[in-house]
Design a protein around this motif. Structure first.
Motif, PDB file in Angstrom:
ATOM      1  N   ALA A  29       0.808  -1.215   0.000  1.00 27.35           N
ATOM      2  CA  ALA A  29       0.000   0.000   0.000  1.00 27.35           C
ATOM      3  C   ALA A  29       0.841   1.264   0.000  1.00 27.35           C
ATOM      4  CB  ALA A  29      -0.935  -0.001   1.208  1.00 27.35           C
ATOM      5  N   SER A  30       2.098   1.154   0.467  1.00 19.58           N
ATOM      6  CA  SER A  30       2.909   2.363   0.606  1.00 19.58           C
ATOM      7  C   SER A  30       3.311   2.953  -0.745  1.00 19.58           C
ATOM      8  CB  SER A  30       4.165   2.051   1.418  1.00 19.58           C
ATOM      9  OG  SER A  30       4.891   1.011   0.787  1.00 19.58           O
ATOM     10  N   GLY A  31       3.380   2.130  -1.758  1.00 21.84           N
ATOM     11  CA  GLY A  31       3.822   2.621  -3.061  1.00 21.84           C
ATOM     12  C   GLY A  31       2.762   3.441  -3.776  1.00 21.84           C
ATOM     13  N   VAL A  32       3.202   4.146  -4.798  1.00 25.75           N
ATOM     14  CA  VAL A  32       2.271   4.942  -5.585  1.00 25.75           C
ATOM     15  C   VAL A  32       1.427   4.046  -6.484  1.00 25.75           C
ATOM     16  CG1 VAL A  32       3.139   7.279  -5.717  1.00 25.75           C
ATOM     17  CG2 VAL A  32       4.346   5.444  -6.890  1.00 25.75           C
ATOM     18  N   PHE A  33       2.093   3.015  -7.049  1.00 25.45           N
ATOM     19  CA  PHE A  33       1.398   2.108  -7.958  1.00 25.45           C
ATOM     20  C   PHE A  33       0.570   1.110  -7.158  1.00 25.45           C
ATOM     21  CE2 PHE A  33       1.665  -2.024 -10.320  1.00 25.45           C
ATOM     22  CZ  PHE A  33       0.676  -1.725 -11.237  1.00 25.45           C
ATOM     23  N   GLN A  34      -0.715   1.145  -7.345  1.00 29.09           N
ATOM     24  CA  GLN A  34      -1.602   0.245  -6.605  1.00 29.09           C
ATOM     25  C   GLN A  34      -1.751  -1.070  -7.356  1.00 29.09           C
ATOM     26  OE1 GLN A  34      -3.221   0.797  -3.355  1.00 29.09           O
ATOM     27  NE2 GLN A  34      -1.307   1.929  -3.577  1.00 29.09           N
ATOM     28  N   GLY A  35      -0.771  -1.918  -7.179  1.00 24.92           N
ATOM     29  CA  GLY A  35      -0.800  -3.205  -7.854  1.00 24.92           C
ATOM     30  C   GLY A  35       0.484  -3.969  -7.615  1.00 24.92           C
ATOM     31  N   ILE A  36       0.659  -5.038  -8.350  1.00 32.54           N
ATOM     32  CA  ILE A  36       1.857  -5.851  -8.196  1.00 32.54           C
ATOM     33  C   ILE A  36       2.650  -5.862  -9.495  1.00 32.54           C
ATOM     34  CG2 ILE A  36       0.522  -7.348  -6.644  1.00 32.54           C
ATOM     35  CD1 ILE A  36       0.760  -9.544  -8.797  1.00 32.54           C
ATOM     36  N   VAL A  37       3.905  -6.285  -9.380  1.00 34.68           N
ATOM     37  CA  VAL A  37       4.739  -6.523 -10.553  1.00 34.68           C
ATOM     38  C   VAL A  37       4.991  -8.017 -10.625  1.00 34.68           C
ATOM     39  CG1 VAL A  37       6.969  -6.107 -11.633  1.00 34.68           C
ATOM     40  CG2 VAL A  37       5.810  -4.253 -10.423  1.00 34.68           C
ATOM     41  N   ALA A  38       4.774  -8.600 -11.801  1.00 31.17           N
ATOM     42  CA  ALA A  38       4.924 -10.053 -11.950  1.00 31.17           C
ATOM     43  C   ALA A  38       5.762 -10.388 -13.172  1.00 31.17           C
ATOM     44  CB  ALA A  38       3.544 -10.707 -12.063  1.00 31.17           C
ATOM     45  N   TYR A  39       6.616 -11.411 -13.028  1.00 32.18           N
ATOM     46  CA  TYR A  39       7.383 -11.901 -14.178  1.00 32.18           C
ATOM     47  C   TYR A  39       7.628 -13.387 -13.996  1.00 32.18           C
ATOM     48  CZ  TYR A  39      11.292 -11.291 -10.906  1.00 32.18           C
ATOM     49  OH  TYR A  39      12.102 -11.328  -9.799  1.00 32.18           O
ATOM     50  N   ARG A  40       7.839 -14.061 -15.123  1.00 26.21           N
ATOM     51  CA  ARG A  40       8.009 -15.502 -15.065  1.00 26.21           C
ATOM     52  C   ARG A  40       9.333 -15.857 -14.400  1.00 26.21           C
ATOM     53  NH1 ARG A  40       7.113 -16.382 -21.322  1.00 26.21           N
ATOM     54  NH2 ARG A  40       8.051 -14.317 -21.240  1.00 26.21           N
ATOM     55  N   SER A  41       9.286 -16.825 -13.513  1.00 30.77           N
ATOM     56  CA  SER A  41      10.486 -17.240 -12.794  1.00 30.77           C
ATOM     57  C   SER A  41      11.461 -17.956 -13.714  1.00 30.77           C
ATOM     58  CB  SER A  41      10.096 -18.161 -11.638  1.00 30.77           C
ATOM     59  OG  SER A  41      11.249 -18.738 -11.058  1.00 30.77           O
ATOM     60  N   PHE A  42      12.766 -17.771 -13.452  1.00 21.77           N
ATOM     61  CA  PHE A  42      13.785 -18.499 -14.205  1.00 21.77           C
ATOM     62  C   PHE A  42      14.046 -19.867 -13.595  1.00 21.77           C
ATOM     63  CE2 PHE A  42      15.253 -13.968 -14.402  1.00 21.77           C
ATOM     64  CZ  PHE A  42      14.686 -13.724 -15.626  1.00 21.77           C
ATOM     65  N   THR A  43      13.639 -20.017 -12.391  1.00 22.69           N
ATOM     66  CA  THR A  43      14.070 -21.200 -11.646  1.00 22.69           C
ATOM     67  C   THR A  43      13.007 -22.283 -11.526  1.00 22.69           C
ATOM     68  OG1 THR A  43      13.387 -20.180  -9.583  1.00 22.69           O
ATOM     69  CG2 THR A  43      15.641 -19.793 -10.294  1.00 22.69           C
ATOM     70  N   GLY A  44      11.776 -21.973 -11.881  1.00 21.30           N
ATOM     71  CA  GLY A  44      10.753 -23.003 -11.740  1.00 21.30           C
ATOM     72  C   GLY A  44       9.454 -22.577 -12.389  1.00 21.30           C
ATOM     73  N   PRO A  45       8.485 -23.471 -12.389  1.00 21.24           N
ATOM     74  CA  PRO A  45       7.193 -23.186 -13.008  1.00 21.24           C
ATOM     75  C   PRO A  45       6.328 -22.321 -12.108  1.00 21.24           C
ATOM     76  CG  PRO A  45       7.139 -25.357 -12.048  1.00 21.24           C
ATOM     77  CD  PRO A  45       8.537 -24.829 -11.822  1.00 21.24           C
ATOM     78  N   CYS A  46       6.789 -21.119 -11.887  1.00 17.65           N
ATOM     79  CA  CYS A  46       6.019 -20.221 -11.036  1.00 17.65           C
ATOM     80  C   CYS A  46       6.236 -18.786 -11.468  1.00 17.65           C
ATOM     81  CB  CYS A  46       6.395 -20.394  -9.559  1.00 17.65           C
ATOM     82  SG  CYS A  46       8.049 -19.806  -9.159  1.00 17.65           S
TER      83      CYS A  46
END
Lengths: 155, 155
Positions: A29-46
């Motif tokens: 909540a502290s950030g200006v951007f109300q959301g998450i950042v997501a990217y595909r993991s290099f290390t596993g299926p997640c």
DNA sequence: TCCGATTCCATTGACGCCCATGTTTTCCCA
DNA sequence: TGGGAAAACATGGGCGTCAATGGAATCGGA
């Protein structure tokens, strides 16, 4: 800074929406951007997830990340290329893109897994298996491991 | 930092609530988060408990490559993933999740066992058994222990 | 106008808050 | 030193609020 703790399993509705856990939202909540950042993991299926502030620190290179050794620094550029900003709606839900879901094998439910400064998004059953594996290994290595990590700069 | 000392046995009511010992609460009062952090032990049928500050220090430590071996690192991740923030109500009670209770075999009563910087949560009878076991082992090793150098601050 | 995306509204169940009570411990005063 | 008052703590239950979820309505672009 607030930490991402615990694991939450939420559903995905017909429109592809899923609720970001309320505790994760308040941690972001502290950030200006109300959301998450997501990217595909290099290390596993997640999926790797974090807040925008974390990406900014990654940009600064001011921090060491446990996911990357120094020589793998170029991976950071891949992260920026793959990362998406996923803003949540008024109810705190996000829509995970198609390729993201495919990478993690997610269909109708997701597990938000706290990792401290970051979190991961898993297909619930897949995570359950990985967790059981790690737990079993921890039990097997018990004699050689300190059960509780030593506290640096003990106060 | 305040320490967690002694052992307290409290009941669990129909709604799954149990009082956190008052002395434990005051030991945790300094933090912003008014509650405890709990995760399933890797090594036994009990619950590990600590304050949020402990988790924050664990997070700091997990970012240092020197401080943690890979095994310890995955352990830290597992802790973050399994940890739950359990805030207490105005009366100082928490609700222990179902799987937590199952892991420790807890039904209608819990034992809060002080461990210094952290504490553990046990099924009272189970703890009584392990305590007796440890105590018996210590007694058996008494001749050996007696040979050790005297500790100045001893009693 | 059609389709996708976003917003709004409603439901439900879990969780947190409030009030009440009994028991134990502490404190004060005779 | 002993008894009574008072505070603190553990415990029980009712109730309101919020989070997760589903679906309808609205907005915007093609």
């Amino acid at each position: 800074m607030a930490l991402f703790l615990s694991t939450f399993v939420n559903r995905i509705d017909k429109k592809g929406r899923t609720s970001v856990p309320a505790t994760f939202r308040s941690a972001l909540a502290s950030g200006v951007f109300q959301g998450i950042v997501a990217y595909r993991s290099f290390t596993g299926p997640c999926i790797e997830g974090c807040g925008m502030d974390f990406m900014e620190r990654l940009s600064d290179g001011a921090q060491n990340f446990d996911a990357f050794s120094p020589e793998q620094d170029s991976l950071a550029s891949l992260i920026f290329a793959d990362a998406r900003q996923l803003a949540w709606d008024p109810e705190g839900r996000i829509s995970l893109p198609e390729d993201i879901l495919a990478h993690a094998g997610i269909t109708d439910a997701v597990a938000f897994v706290g990792k401290g400064q970051t979190f991961q998004i898993w297909e619930p059953e897949a995570y359950k298996a990985v967790e059981a594996d790690i737990r079993a290994r921890a039990l097997a290595q018990r004699p050689t491991l300190a059960l509780r990590p030593k506290i640096p700069a003990g106060g």
